[in-house]
Design a protein around this motif. Structure first.
Motif, mmCIF file in Angstrom:
data_model
loop_
_atom_site.group_PDB
_atom_site.id
_atom_site.type_symbol
_atom_site.label_atom_id
_atom_site.label_comp_id
_atom_site.label_asym_id
_atom_site.label_seq_id
_atom_site.Cartn_x
_atom_site.Cartn_y
_atom_site.Cartn_z
ATOM 1 N N SER A 41 -26.112 14.168 -30.106
ATOM 2 C CA SER A 41 -25.532 14.311 -31.439
ATOM 3 C C SER A 41 -26.143 13.293 -32.390
ATOM 4 N N PRO A 42 -26.204 13.619 -33.690
ATOM 5 C CA PRO A 42 -26.858 12.703 -34.650
ATOM 6 C C PRO A 42 -26.195 11.332 -34.744
ATOM 7 N N GLY A 43 -24.896 11.262 -34.584
ATOM 8 C CA GLY A 43 -24.198 9.996 -34.743
ATOM 9 C C GLY A 43 -23.920 9.258 -33.456
ATOM 10 N N ARG A 70 -24.599 5.292 -33.434
ATOM 11 C CA ARG A 70 -23.586 4.517 -34.135
ATOM 12 C C ARG A 70 -22.266 4.531 -33.377
ATOM 13 N N THR A 71 -21.919 5.666 -32.796
ATOM 14 C CA THR A 71 -20.686 5.769 -32.012
ATOM 15 C C THR A 71 -20.737 4.865 -30.783
ATOM 16 N N PHE A 109 -18.494 1.767 -27.517
ATOM 17 C CA PHE A 109 -18.933 1.577 -26.128
ATOM 18 C C PHE A 109 -19.825 0.342 -25.986
ATOM 19 N N ASP A 110 -19.464 -0.733 -26.666
ATOM 20 C CA ASP A 110 -20.237 -1.967 -26.594
ATOM 21 C C ASP A 110 -19.723 -2.801 -25.414
ATOM 22 N N ALA A 111 -20.590 -3.050 -24.440
ATOM 23 C CA ALA A 111 -20.170 -3.752 -23.222
ATOM 24 C C ALA A 111 -19.755 -5.195 -23.502
ATOM 25 N N TYR A 114 -14.417 -1.090 -32.308
ATOM 26 C CA TYR A 114 -13.272 -0.401 -31.714
ATOM 27 C C TYR A 114 -13.345 -0.296 -30.192
ATOM 28 N N THR A 115 -14.282 -0.976 -29.576
ATOM 29 C CA THR A 115 -14.361 -0.958 -28.119
ATOM 30 C C THR A 115 -13.093 -1.489 -27.454
#
Length: 298
Positions: A61-63, A66-67, A72-74, A260-261
């Motif tokens: 997907s294009p985003g 960024r998502t 989902f930042d460890a 928001y992780t």
């Protein structure tokens, strides 16, 4: 000397030969095993294909980039996990304490609503009004009224602790649901059970305690466990009053980092708590259904 005598022990008269399955049965069992393996293979392949398609759709997907950085930042997950687990203790304490109170209050409400005789009509009406009110009242509104409205009354001796007020809102709401579960279980017991108990000399209270309630409680264990699963998730709603639970701990970190992780970490923690209880509920339900189909006690 015969073979039987040489063996030392002659065959007993009339002894049946050991059971040997017929060729037809062996063929049928082999066919069932082949079908089971085939079904398992098809299920595994279809599941793998579905997972791959979903992965490609999401990642492509294009985003997605960024998502991934936002949810989902460890590094943010490692930062949030200790705080979320520390706040989770509040959720577990709420579930344990409120769960016991809900079961007790729900059972009392169900018993009061099933009282017989015209003299108990006011009691039945009051309990019915209570149940109808809290069944129709959204949980979030009940929490807001309890957490913000009760302290505004400035009543002497009444707590203003949002944790206690939030727990009270959970008990008030869930006891209405649980009372209906108990009442359905009581009404599912055939009237002949109560009549038989009365014919043996038991009073109405004794018949309810020793005959009706044991059967009713066994029948409603699965829906009660489902309510416990819902209660575990709804304990996170007390965070609207400022209680630092798992959800509010994630909110604090999110407000500091604008990532928001932590919310996702909080969600995964709740899921890991809920899934085993859900599977246990399924096992209890399947076990009860199996006993019912075999004609055994439920």
């Amino acid at each position: 000397m015969s073979a039987a005598t040489a063996g030392g022990v002659p065959p007993a008269a009339g002894a049946e030969a050991p059971y040997r399955p017929s060729a037809r049965r062996l063929a049928r069992e082999a066919y069932r095993r082949r079908q089971a393996r085939r079904s398992a293979l098809i299920a595994a392949v279809s599941t793998a294909v579905t997972a791959v398609v979903l992965y490609l759709v999401v990642v492509g997907s294009p985003g997605w980039q960024r998502t991934r950085e936002t949810f989902f930042d460890a590094s943010y997950a490692r930062q949030a996990l200790p705080e979320v687990l520390r706040g989770l203790r509040v959720n577990l304490e709420l579930m344990a304490v409120c769960g016991v109170l809900i079961l007790v209050l729900g059972l009392v409400l169900a018993l009061l609503r099933t009282l017989r005789g015209p003299v108990f009509l006011p009691v039945r009406l009051l309990v019915t009004a209570y149940v109808d009110f809290f069944l129709g009242l959204p949980m979030i509104i009940c929490l807001l009224v309890m957490i913000t409205g009760v302290p505004a009354l400035r009543l002497t001796g009444v707590t203003t602790d949002p944790l206690l007020l939030g727990g009270a809102a959970l008990v008030l709401t869930y006891s209405a649901y649980v009372s209906e579960v108990f009442r359905a279980g009581i009404q599912s017991v055939h009237p002949s059970q109560r009549a038989a108990a009365r014919s043996l000399g038991l009073t109405n209270a004794q018949a309810m305690r020793y005959v009706v309630l044991p059967q009713a409680v066994r029948r409603v264990v699965p829906p009660l466990l489902n309510n416990l699963v819902s209660l575990q998730k709804d304990t996170g709603l007390v965070s609207i009053g400022g209680v630092i639970d798992a959800v509010f701990a994630a909110k604090i970190i999110t407000a500091q980092t604008f990532n928001y992780t932590p919310y996702l970490v909080s969600a995964l923690v709740f899921i890991l708590l809920t899934v085993p209880l859900t599977r246990f509920t399924d096992w209890v339900t399947a076990r009860a259904d199996g006993r019912r189909h075999q004609g055994g006690a439920v």
